[in-house]
Every structure is written in structure tokens, then in C-alpha cells.
Write an enzyme that holds these catalytic residues in place. Structure first.
Site, PDB file in Angstrom:
ATOM      1  N   ARG A   1       0.847  -1.190   0.000  1.00  0.00           N
ATOM      2  CA  ARG A   1       0.000   0.000   0.000  1.00  0.00           C
ATOM      3  C   ARG A   1       0.879   1.235   0.000  1.00  0.00           C
ATOM      4  O   ARG A   1       1.921   1.250   0.654  1.00  0.00           O
ATOM      5  CB  ARG A   1      -0.901   0.017   1.238  1.00  0.00           C
ATOM      6  CG  ARG A   1      -1.966  -1.043   1.176  1.00  0.00           C
ATOM      7  CD  ARG A   1      -2.905  -0.974   2.320  1.00  0.00           C
ATOM      8  NE  ARG A   1      -3.557   0.310   2.535  1.00  0.00           N
ATOM      9  CZ  ARG A   1      -4.635   0.741   1.904  1.00  0.00           C
ATOM     10  NH1 ARG A   1      -5.186   0.028   0.961  1.00  0.00           N
ATOM     11  NH2 ARG A   1      -5.171   1.901   2.218  1.00  0.00           N
TER      12      ARG A   1
ATOM     13  N   HIS B   1      12.687  -2.724  -1.605  1.00  0.00           N
ATOM     14  CA  HIS B   1      12.163  -2.878  -2.959  1.00  0.00           C
ATOM     15  C   HIS B   1      13.071  -3.838  -3.718  1.00  0.00           C
ATOM     16  O   HIS B   1      14.297  -3.706  -3.667  1.00  0.00           O
ATOM     17  CB  HIS B   1      12.114  -1.509  -3.658  1.00  0.00           C
ATOM     18  CG  HIS B   1      11.510  -1.604  -5.023  1.00  0.00           C
ATOM     19  ND1 HIS B   1      10.150  -1.782  -5.210  1.00  0.00           N
ATOM     20  CD2 HIS B   1      12.063  -1.582  -6.252  1.00  0.00           C
ATOM     21  CE1 HIS B   1       9.907  -1.854  -6.513  1.00  0.00           C
ATOM     22  NE2 HIS B   1      11.052  -1.733  -7.162  1.00  0.00           N
TER      23      HIS B   1
ATOM     24  N   ASP C   1       9.213   8.299   1.554  1.00  0.00           N
ATOM     25  CA  ASP C   1       8.602   9.618   1.494  1.00  0.00           C
ATOM     26  C   ASP C   1       7.229   9.455   0.836  1.00  0.00           C
ATOM     27  O   ASP C   1       6.755   8.324   0.667  1.00  0.00           O
ATOM     28  CB  ASP C   1       9.517  10.641   0.806  1.00  0.00           C
ATOM     29  CG  ASP C   1       9.782  10.307  -0.646  1.00  0.00           C
ATOM     30  OD1 ASP C   1       9.047   9.468  -1.214  1.00  0.00           O
ATOM     31  OD2 ASP C   1      10.723  10.889  -1.224  1.00  0.00           O
TER      32      ASP C   1
ATOM     33  N   LEU D   1       1.647   4.808   1.321  1.00  0.00           N
ATOM     34  CA  LEU D   1       1.286   5.547   2.535  1.00  0.00           C
ATOM     35  C   LEU D   1       0.832   6.960   2.158  1.00  0.00           C
ATOM     36  O   LEU D   1       1.399   7.583   1.265  1.00  0.00           O
ATOM     37  CB  LEU D   1       2.479   5.648   3.486  1.00  0.00           C
ATOM     38  CG  LEU D   1       3.126   4.337   3.936  1.00  0.00           C
ATOM     39  CD1 LEU D   1       4.160   4.628   5.026  1.00  0.00           C
ATOM     40  CD2 LEU D   1       2.116   3.319   4.413  1.00  0.00           C
TER      41      LEU D   1
HETATM   42  C1  GAR Z   1       9.748  -8.587  -1.339  1.00  0.00           C
HETATM   43  O1  GAR Z   1      10.418  -9.061  -2.478  1.00  0.00           O
HETATM   44  C2  GAR Z   1       9.772  -7.073  -1.283  1.00  0.00           C
HETATM   45  O2  GAR Z   1      10.970  -6.528  -1.766  1.00  0.00           O
HETATM   46  C3  GAR Z   1       8.615  -6.746  -2.191  1.00  0.00           C
HETATM   47  O3  GAR Z   1       7.619  -7.666  -1.835  1.00  0.00           O
HETATM   48  C4  GAR Z   1       8.241  -8.876  -1.424  1.00  0.00           C
HETATM   49  C5  GAR Z   1       7.687  -9.296  -0.089  1.00  0.00           C
HETATM   50  O4  GAR Z   1       8.160 -10.547   0.283  1.00  0.00           O
HETATM   51  N1  GAR Z   1       8.178  -5.387  -2.019  1.00  0.00           N
HETATM   52  C6  GAR Z   1       7.776  -4.604  -3.020  1.00  0.00           C
HETATM   53  O5  GAR Z   1       7.693  -4.990  -4.182  1.00  0.00           O
HETATM   54  C7  GAR Z   1       7.424  -3.192  -2.617  1.00  0.00           C
HETATM   55  N2  GAR Z   1       7.379  -2.329  -3.775  1.00  0.00           N
HETATM   56  P1  GAR Z   1       8.046 -11.043   1.770  1.00  0.00           P
HETATM   57  O6  GAR Z   1       6.559 -10.892   2.161  1.00  0.00           O
HETATM   58  O7  GAR Z   1       8.440 -12.481   1.718  1.00  0.00           O
HETATM   59  O8  GAR Z   1       8.945 -10.212   2.620  1.00  0.00           O
END
Ligand code: GAR
Length: 203
Positions: A90, A108, A140, A92
Site C-alpha cells: 500500500r 524494494h 517519502d 502511505l
Molecule cells: C519482497 O520481495 C519485497 O521486496 C517486495 O515484496 C516482497 C515481499 O516478500 N516489495 C515490493 O515490491 C514493494 N514495492 P516477503 O513478504 O516475503 O517479505
């Protein structure tokens, strides 16, 4: 000891890596609350199994600000010092970000500013880059945008598909997130514009 608040929406492997480092003493912090906007998030089950405070604050059908207010209230109630977004899908609201200035981190799965948004590993793979990786950054009000704390580079192999690439990036995410949390908790950095640099005496 500082209190961490983890926000997640899914399986929670980054949360579990942080929790392992807290449990083994590699991270000097306390996980005060794990909050999910989805009741079916695997990370919430994992938090309960670990005996941590696990809260579901559903976002579905609520205006963003209202949901954010509920989440911030829970973070404040649990005296959270540092908010860690760990697969929290989500955006923020600016108001949420203002409640924790330079106290919200995100991970990320790409080398920002390349490939922000969803399915970053697939975006990078399809683009044909030869290296990708992960980024831990301050949050941010813009998506995948704040000042960068840690990046890890992962080569893209000829034998990869986007799943094998994502798996190798995830291994680095699990290392990178705790490194960044430690940097922030120890306060060994300063922010110069967009650059996060280590304080001279700590170099
Ligand atoms: C991770 O790869 C994280 O970097 C990504 O979601 C996955 C969560 O995995 N986040 C994003 O893409 C945010 N833009 P997890 O639930 O096993 O930690």
C-alpha cells in the site's frame, strides 16, 4: 531498546529474517507490533507463531487516510520508533509519512530508481538488464522514492527466469534489510539531500 513496527501484506519472509536477527541478538531491537492490512497474510501467522503482537487492520473498502490513521494509532500505542515496510503493498498517505519523519523504511526488489512499482523483478528480467538487486530506502510520500540506505547487486544469469532471479534477490533482501535497520538504529548516518552517508568518525 528501540521498538520496530513491521507492516506487511504477504508471506513475510523479510519480516522473518528481521525477527531471526532480533532473536539471535544480531539486531539490538524489539519487534513491538506486526501489522497487516490482509487477514490472510502469511506473515501474520508467522508473527503469531513467534509469539509477537500481530494485528490485522483491514484496508479493503476504507478511504486511505482512515486506514492510515488506524495503523498509525496502533504504531503509537505500541511505542514504535521505526516502521519497516516489508512487502506492504500500500502507498502511505503524506499524513502517515509525516507522523514518522525519516522513521519509515521500505525494501524494494530492484535497484531503484530502476523498476519501481509492482513485479519489479519481472520488470527487470523482461527489460534484459544484466544486474539487478534490492534497495532499502527511507519512505517519502512518493512511491519507491526516498533516500537510499542500502543496495545489493545481484547478477542476472543467462539461465535465469524471473522466478530464479527473484529468489536470489530475496536472499540479498534478507541481508540488506537488517543492515539498514542497524544503520538507522545506531544513528551512524546523516542525510545530505538524497544521499545517506555514514558519519566521518564511523567510516
Ligand atoms: C519482497 O520481495 C519485497 O521486496 C517486495 O515484496 C516482497 C515481499 O516478500 N516489495 C515490493 O515490491 C514493494 N514495492 P516477503 O513478504 O516475503 O517479505
Amino acid at each position: 531498546m528501540k521498538n520496530l513496527g513491521i507492516l506487511l501484506s504477504g508471506r513475510g519472509s523479510n519480516f522473518e529474517a528481521i525477527a531471526d536477527n532480533v532473536a539471535s541478538g544480531k539486531l539490538d531491537a524489539n519487534i513491538a507490533a506486526v501489522i497487516s492490512n490482509r487477514a490472510d497474510a502469511g506473515g501474520i501467522e508467522a508473527a503469531r507463531r513467534r509469539g509477537l503482537k500481530a494485528l490485522v487492520i483491514p484496508s479493503k473498502g476504507k478511504p486511505r487516510e482512515q486506514h492510515d490513521r488506524e495503523v498509525v494509532a496502533a504504531l503509537l500505542e505500541h511505542r514504535v520508533d521505526l516502521v519497516c515496510l516489508a512487502g506492504y503493498m500500500r502507498l502511505l498517505s503524506p499524513w502517515f509519512v509525516q507522523q514518522f519523519p525519516n522513521r519509515i523504511l521500505n525494501i524494494h526488489p530492484a535497484l531503484l530508481p530502476a523498476f519501481p512499482g509492482l513485479e519489479a523483478q519481472k520488470q527487470a528480467f523482461d527489460y534484459g538488464v544484466k544486474v539487478s538487486g534490492c534497495t532499502v530506502h527511507f519512505v517519502d510520500a512518493d512511491l519507491d522514492h526516498g533516500a537510499i540506505l542500502v543496495q545489493k547487486v545481484v547478477p542476472v544469469l543467462d539461465s535465469d527466469d524471473h522466478h530464479t532471479l527473484a529468489a536470489r534477490i530475496l536472499e540479498q533482501e534478507h541481508i540488506a534489510y537488517s543492515e539498514a535497520i542497524r544503520m538507522v538504529l545506531e544513528g551512524k548516518y546523516r542525510i545530505e539531500g538524497r544521499r545517506v552517508v555514514m558519519k566521518p568518525q564511523e567510516r
